[in-house]
Scaffold this motif. Structure first.
Motif, PDB file in Angstrom:
ATOM      1  N   LYS A 243       0.863  -1.067  -0.062  1.00 42.34           N
ATOM      2  CA  LYS A 243      -0.006  -0.088   0.026  1.00 42.34           C
ATOM      3  C   LYS A 243       0.940   1.320   0.088  1.00 42.34           C
ATOM      4  O   LYS A 243       1.866   1.306   0.831  1.00 42.34           O
ATOM      5  N   GLU A 245       0.603   5.550  -0.352  1.00 41.35           N
ATOM      6  CA  GLU A 245       0.066   6.805  -0.192  1.00 41.35           C
ATOM      7  C   GLU A 245       1.069   7.835  -1.155  1.00 41.35           C
ATOM      8  O   GLU A 245       1.871   7.377  -1.647  1.00 41.35           O
ATOM      9  N   LYS A 246       0.613   9.020  -1.276  1.00 37.94           N
ATOM     10  CA  LYS A 246       1.069   9.956  -2.136  1.00 37.94           C
ATOM     11  C   LYS A 246       2.604  10.328  -1.589  1.00 37.94           C
ATOM     12  O   LYS A 246       3.655  10.263  -2.181  1.00 37.94           O
ATOM     13  N   ASN A 247       2.550  10.519  -0.355  1.00 40.56           N
ATOM     14  CA  ASN A 247       4.170  10.702   0.327  1.00 40.56           C
ATOM     15  C   ASN A 247       4.975   9.679   0.399  1.00 40.56           C
ATOM     16  O   ASN A 247       6.203   9.968   0.208  1.00 40.56           O
ATOM     17  N   ASN A 248       4.365   8.200   0.390  1.00 41.25           N
ATOM     18  CA  ASN A 248       5.330   7.257   0.392  1.00 41.25           C
ATOM     19  C   ASN A 248       5.810   7.025  -1.169  1.00 41.25           C
ATOM     20  O   ASN A 248       7.006   6.629  -1.232  1.00 41.25           O
ATOM     21  N   ASN A 314      -2.920   1.821  -6.242  1.00 40.59           N
ATOM     22  CA  ASN A 314      -3.424   2.523  -5.067  1.00 40.59           C
ATOM     23  C   ASN A 314      -4.243   3.829  -5.745  1.00 40.59           C
ATOM     24  O   ASN A 314      -4.471   4.675  -4.852  1.00 40.59           O
ATOM     25  N   ILE A 316      -3.635   6.422  -7.881  1.00 47.91           N
ATOM     26  CA  ILE A 316      -2.821   7.608  -7.890  1.00 47.91           C
ATOM     27  C   ILE A 316      -2.990   7.952  -9.238  1.00 47.91           C
ATOM     28  O   ILE A 316      -2.525   7.150 -10.188  1.00 47.91           O
ATOM     29  N   LYS A 496      -3.270  14.068   6.653  1.00 50.66           N
ATOM     30  CA  LYS A 496      -2.523  13.685   5.563  1.00 50.66           C
ATOM     31  C   LYS A 496      -1.555  14.946   5.665  1.00 50.66           C
ATOM     32  O   LYS A 496      -1.697  16.275   5.510  1.00 50.66           O
ATOM     33  N   ASP A 513       4.535   3.690   5.576  1.00 49.76           N
ATOM     34  CA  ASP A 513       3.738   3.942   6.848  1.00 49.76           C
ATOM     35  C   ASP A 513       2.499   3.087   6.829  1.00 49.76           C
ATOM     36  O   ASP A 513       1.854   2.509   5.917  1.00 49.76           O
TER      37      ASP A 513
END
Length: 513
Positions: A243, A245-248, A314, A316, A496, A513
């Motif tokens: 998984k 996220e945008k930051n990862n 994901n 994105i 976020k 994370d």
């Protein structure tokens, strides 16, 4: 009676036959309407379009990021020696002009001298490392053992990069921290020896990586090179099914930029060592060219496939890479401001995990051992080459600064650039500091992008001006919790994080994370 039974059997078989015909006819002629589930199919089509856009958008980010790393790397060879010379000249001629300020040198000049001294010391220490012995020692190992060693070296490189910038920043802050403050460190000299030891060990680590890659290039059946390239495809398995996220994804993109640039420098070192062994025969360069292209192509293909499936799984969009590029551009533009809090090369190191000092030490060691300078004409060529490097550095910096301003303007991030966030000074509320900052800003005019920072007087309270891009850098974890409890705005803030608020010290590792 028997006739009746046979007639009934024939009727049932006929009806069964007709039912089978109707079923086949229905299967052949039945229809359905995709517009009844229009949203689903539109989403699937957008996913396909997103995967088709990923290579273009990703390579735009990679291209911009690689030139950022190149700019920070060229800075070590071009402007850093000149800045060290100017700082030493100021230190020597200071008694002639009198001591106008309590500081003998500005903080930036102290950091430049420390970088130069570390570079020189580690360069002379690298002379005690025998590259030829290391090459033959690695070449004598089996293929599987070398494959394991190379994987261990990649992991060690990420660990060194994540902790190395902490060591260097601790040295810079310890050497430039105001003397009036309470001593809360072990001293400048222990920090300096820690920094020298780190740069030396990291340079040896990169040398072992380059030597292993050189052995793979010179192997007869190219089996080791094939295994090492297949290791890149194993990276896909460890990334796409997690998984993100945008930051990862931003962290992983920065890590990929740093890894690709480092591989380019390693390939340059391998080519220099091989050309030296073949007396700089140009024909041998064409022998190495297919292997170099194969390594570069596999790296690009793996990055494209990895990012395409990560964005697909994901949900994105491909536009996120434009945000990443704007965030990197923001770091460059903010480092050129009048009240910049860090050097640009250090900002790139924190953001991408790329530390140029160990790589520069190794490249200088390889170049000086591979190329012999003899005669006046050779020294003239060296001076011309150095002038060419300076011209390339200046041209690259100008183009990057122009493109960065364009990306920041397109992302509408000017407000974050010219309205920096003020961290609260102990004993003063943030509202008074903001009013003080506005008044001083009105007096001094607009913030310059290219001016040098002006040292404030010590009798005035210091205001630490930080941008949102370095909020996690300047605020420790414990203080951040206190601020979030005291401030009502931070209580209602979204969970976020903004892309500019990512912890830069852990970016070189793909933390999920």
């Amino acid at each position: 009676m028997s006739d009746l039974v046979s007639e009934c059997g024939s009727l049932s078989s006929t009806s069964l036959y007709l039912s089978l015909l109707r079923f086949i006819s229905a299967e052949l002629t039945r229809g359905y309407f995709l517009e009844h589930n229009e949203a689903k199919y539109t989403e699937r089509r957008e996913r396909v379009y997103t995967c088709m856009r990923i290579p273009k958008e990703l390579e735009k980010l990679m291209f911009f990021g690689i030139f950022l790393c190149l700019d920070a790397f060229l800075y070590v060879f071009t402007l850093l020696p000149l800045r060290v010379f100017l700082a030493l000249f100021r230190f020597i001629t200071l008694p002639c002009y009198g001591l106008r300020d309590r500081r003998l040198l500005q903080p930036a000049q102290v950091c430049d001298i420390l970088k130069g001294v570390i570079l020189v010391i580690c360069y002379f220490m690298m002379h005690y490392v025998d590259y030829s012995m290391m090459y033959h020692l690695i070449r004598g190992q089996s293929v599987i053992k070398l494959y394991i060693i190379y994987n261990m070296l990649e992991v060690a490189d990420r660990l060194f990069s994540s902790f190395g910038q902490d060591i260097l920043d601790a040295l810079y802050w310890t050497a430039t921290e105001p003397k009036e403050r309470k001593r809360a460190h072990i001293g400048v000299i222990p920090h300096f020896f820690m920094a020298v030891l780190y740069v030396f060990l990291h340079a040896i680590l990169i040398m072992v990586q380059a030597t292993t890659l050189n052995v793979a290039f010179n192997s007869h059946n190219k089996s080791l090179l094939t295994i090492m390239m297949s290791n890149n495809f194993v990276e896909i398995k460890g990334s796409v099914f997690k998984k993100f996220e945008k930051n990862n994804l931003f962290q992983m993109s920065n890590s990929d930029i740093k890894e690709r640039f480092t591989n380019y420098v390693l390939l340059l070192i391998v080519c220099l060592r091989n050309m030296e062994q073949f007396s700089w025969n140009p024909d041998h360069l064409w022998v190495l060219f297919p292997d170099v292209c194969m390594v570069v192509a596999s790296e690009i293909a793996v990055d494209i496939v990895k990012h395409a499936f990560i964005t697909k799984f994901n949900d994105i969009t491909a536009d996120v890479y434009s945000e990443y590029r704007a965030s990197l551009a923001f770091d460059l533009v903010s480092s050129r401001q009048k009240n910049a809090y860090t050097d640009y090369s250090d900002s790139v190191s924190r953001r991408m995990g790329f530390i140029p000092l160990p790589l520069a030490v190794l490249l200088i060691r390889v170049v000086t051992s591979s190329i012999k300078v003899q005669g006046i004409l050779a020294y003239v060529c060296v001076v011309l080459f150095y002038c060419g490097l300076i011209s390339l550095k200046v041209l690259n910096s100008i183009v990057l600064l122009g493109k960065s301003c364009q990306y920041v303007k397109e992302a509408k991030m000017e407000e974050k650039l010219f309205n920096p966030v003020l961290t609260a000074t102990p004993g003063k509320p943030a509202g008074k500091q903001q009013s003080m900052f506005k008044s001083t800003q009105d007096e001094n005019g607009s913030t310059s992008v290219t001016n040098q920072p002006v040292h404030q007087k010590e009798n005035t309270p210091s205001l630490l001006v930080t941008s949102n891009s370095d909020q996690f850098l300047t605020t420790p974890d414990g203080e951040e919790k206190d601020i979030s409890q005291d401030s009502s705005e931070l209580k209602h803030r979204s969970s976020k994080k903004d892309l500019l608020e990512i912890d830069r010290f852990t970016i070189c590792g793909n933390r999920i994370d």
